[in-house]
Design a protein around this motif. Structure first.
Motif, PDB file in Angstrom:
ATOM      1  N   ASP A 190      12.290   1.126  -5.142  1.00  0.00           N
ATOM      2  CA  ASP A 190      12.203   2.332  -5.962  1.00  0.00           C
ATOM      3  C   ASP A 190      10.846   2.350  -6.668  1.00  0.00           C
ATOM      4  OD1 ASP A 190      12.577   4.480  -7.650  1.00  0.00           O
ATOM      5  OD2 ASP A 190      14.473   3.765  -8.490  1.00  0.00           O
ATOM      6  N   VAL A 191      10.062   3.404  -6.471  1.00  0.00           N
ATOM      7  CA  VAL A 191       8.801   3.520  -7.198  1.00  0.00           C
ATOM      8  C   VAL A 191       8.749   4.799  -8.047  1.00  0.00           C
ATOM      9  CG1 VAL A 191       7.403   2.010  -5.762  1.00  0.00           C
ATOM     10  CG2 VAL A 191       7.660   4.385  -5.098  1.00  0.00           C
ATOM     11  N   TRP A 192       9.926   5.359  -8.344  1.00  0.00           N
ATOM     12  CA  TRP A 192       9.979   6.352  -9.412  1.00  0.00           C
ATOM     13  C   TRP A 192       9.612   5.616 -10.712  1.00  0.00           C
ATOM     14  CZ3 TRP A 192      12.551  11.418  -9.773  1.00  0.00           C
ATOM     15  CH2 TRP A 192      12.886  11.971  -8.530  1.00  0.00           C
ATOM     16  N   GLU A 193       8.946   6.301 -11.607  1.00  0.00           N
ATOM     17  CA  GLU A 193       8.517   5.641 -12.847  1.00  0.00           C
ATOM     18  C   GLU A 193       9.689   5.124 -13.670  1.00  0.00           C
ATOM     19  OE1 GLU A 193       5.921   8.231 -14.973  1.00  0.00           O
ATOM     20  OE2 GLU A 193       4.305   8.081 -13.492  1.00  0.00           O
ATOM     21  N   HIS A 252       7.759   3.037   5.422  1.00  0.00           N
ATOM     22  CA  HIS A 252       7.761   4.487   5.249  1.00  0.00           C
ATOM     23  C   HIS A 252       7.713   4.854   3.772  1.00  0.00           C
ATOM     24  CE1 HIS A 252       9.024   5.183   9.488  1.00  0.00           C
ATOM     25  NE2 HIS A 252       9.497   3.952   9.315  1.00  0.00           N
ATOM     26  N   TRP A 253       7.080   5.977   3.493  1.00  0.00           N
ATOM     27  CA  TRP A 253       7.116   6.577   2.164  1.00  0.00           C
ATOM     28  C   TRP A 253       8.200   7.644   2.162  1.00  0.00           C
ATOM     29  CZ3 TRP A 253       5.667   6.152  -2.754  1.00  0.00           C
ATOM     30  CH2 TRP A 253       5.756   7.275  -3.573  1.00  0.00           C
ATOM     31  N   PRO A 272       1.262  -1.466  -9.668  1.00  0.00           N
ATOM     32  CA  PRO A 272       1.041  -2.692  -8.873  1.00  0.00           C
ATOM     33  C   PRO A 272       1.682  -3.933  -9.493  1.00  0.00           C
ATOM     34  CG  PRO A 272      -0.967  -1.390  -8.940  1.00  0.00           C
ATOM     35  CD  PRO A 272      -0.006  -0.743  -9.902  1.00  0.00           C
ATOM     36  N   LYS A 273       1.707  -4.025 -10.823  1.00  0.00           N
ATOM     37  CA  LYS A 273       2.352  -5.171 -11.476  1.00  0.00           C
ATOM     38  C   LYS A 273       3.862  -5.127 -11.245  1.00  0.00           C
ATOM     39  CE  LYS A 273      -1.138  -5.678 -15.130  1.00  0.00           C
ATOM     40  NZ  LYS A 273      -1.369  -5.675 -16.601  1.00  0.00           N
ATOM     41  N   ALA A 302       0.832  -1.204   0.000  1.00  0.00           N
ATOM     42  CA  ALA A 302       0.000   0.000   0.000  1.00  0.00           C
ATOM     43  C   ALA A 302       0.866   1.254   0.000  1.00  0.00           C
ATOM     44  CB  ALA A 302      -0.931  -0.008   1.213  1.00  0.00           C
ATOM     45  N   THR A 303       1.984   1.190   0.713  1.00  0.00           N
ATOM     46  CA  THR A 303       2.918   2.321   0.720  1.00  0.00           C
ATOM     47  C   THR A 303       3.488   2.544  -0.674  1.00  0.00           C
ATOM     48  OG1 THR A 303       3.505   1.853   3.030  1.00  0.00           O
ATOM     49  CG2 THR A 303       5.005   3.260   1.776  1.00  0.00           C
ATOM     50  N   GLY A 304       3.892   1.454  -1.336  1.00  0.00           N
ATOM     51  CA  GLY A 304       4.465   1.556  -2.674  1.00  0.00           C
ATOM     52  C   GLY A 304       3.482   2.047  -3.724  1.00  0.00           C
TER      53      GLY A 304
END
Length: 211
Positions: free
Chosen positions: A168-171, A148-149, A184-185, A124-126
């Motif tokens: 890492d959740v930068w695009e 943490h975010w 999510p994938k 959920a954080t990601g």
């Protein structure tokens, strides 16, 4: 230090190149190469400070350059360090979820009640809207882990906490394989490639909640 070399090259072409040009710094033979090696960073920073602070005071004519360097330092440097943790806690064809007897599962159970609750919270954080990172940290005082975010690279890190798992959740981390709406994938794929040995190793160094 794969990521440090990669990030230092970014420094050479971007932020640090700007600062270096502004200060007109000459770093003898190293300057002629045009590349700042990671091992040269302490030397490089010492030269910057030598140019900016003379006689124990900041050169008033260089306040703007000094201020910009200080403002950007946390973003640039922490981005480099986070990438190191990120790449080091991944491997091809991982095991998916960790072994149920592992130190990490034990820590998750102690802090969240179960591994599944920890994972749901981490996911959920990601998936949060924004540009940044999802991170599991451990409190060195009591061994508890928490998710943490981190906004961008520098906002949301907890001083003194130990990084255990970094995503890492930068695009740019997944855009070649997934559309922005398919984050999510990407997170599912990330979990399939976690190096849990590396994660458990960090946890072991930090201690446990019962220590």
């Amino acid at each position: 230090l794969r990521c440090r070399s990669r990030y230092i090259n970014n420094f050479n072409s971007g932020f640090f190149q700007l600062i270096r040009n502004q200060l007109l710094i000459r770093i003898s033979s190293r300057e002629s190469v045009g590349i700042i090696n990671y091992n040269d960073l302490p030397y490089f920073f010492s030269r910057i400070h030598a140019e900016l602070i003379k006689g124990g005071e900041l050169d008033a004519t260089k306040t703007a350059a000094y201020s910009e360097m200080k403002r950007r330092f946390g973003f640039e440097y922490n981005g480099m360090v986070l990438h190191e943790y990120y790449f080091e806690n991944m491997k091809k064809q991982g095991t998916g979820d960790p072994d149920k007897a592992s130190a990490f599962v034990k820590a998750a159970e102690e802090s969240f009640g179960s591994y599944d609750v920890w994972k749901a919270d981490f996911n959920a954080t990601g998936k949060m809207r924004g540009v940044g990172w999802a991170a599991t940290y451990q409190d060195p005082n009591n061994g508890a882990i928490s998710n943490h975010w981190i906004n961008l690279h520098e906002t949301g890190n907890v001083a003194g906490y130990t990084p255990i798992l970094i995503m890492d959740v930068w695009e740019h981390a997944f855009i070649k394989d997934y559309a922005p709406a398919d984050r999510p994938k990407y997170i599912e794929a990330f979990f399939e490639n976690i190096d849990w040995d590396a994660v458990n190793g960090r946890l072991a160094k930090a201690g446990t909640a019962n220590a």
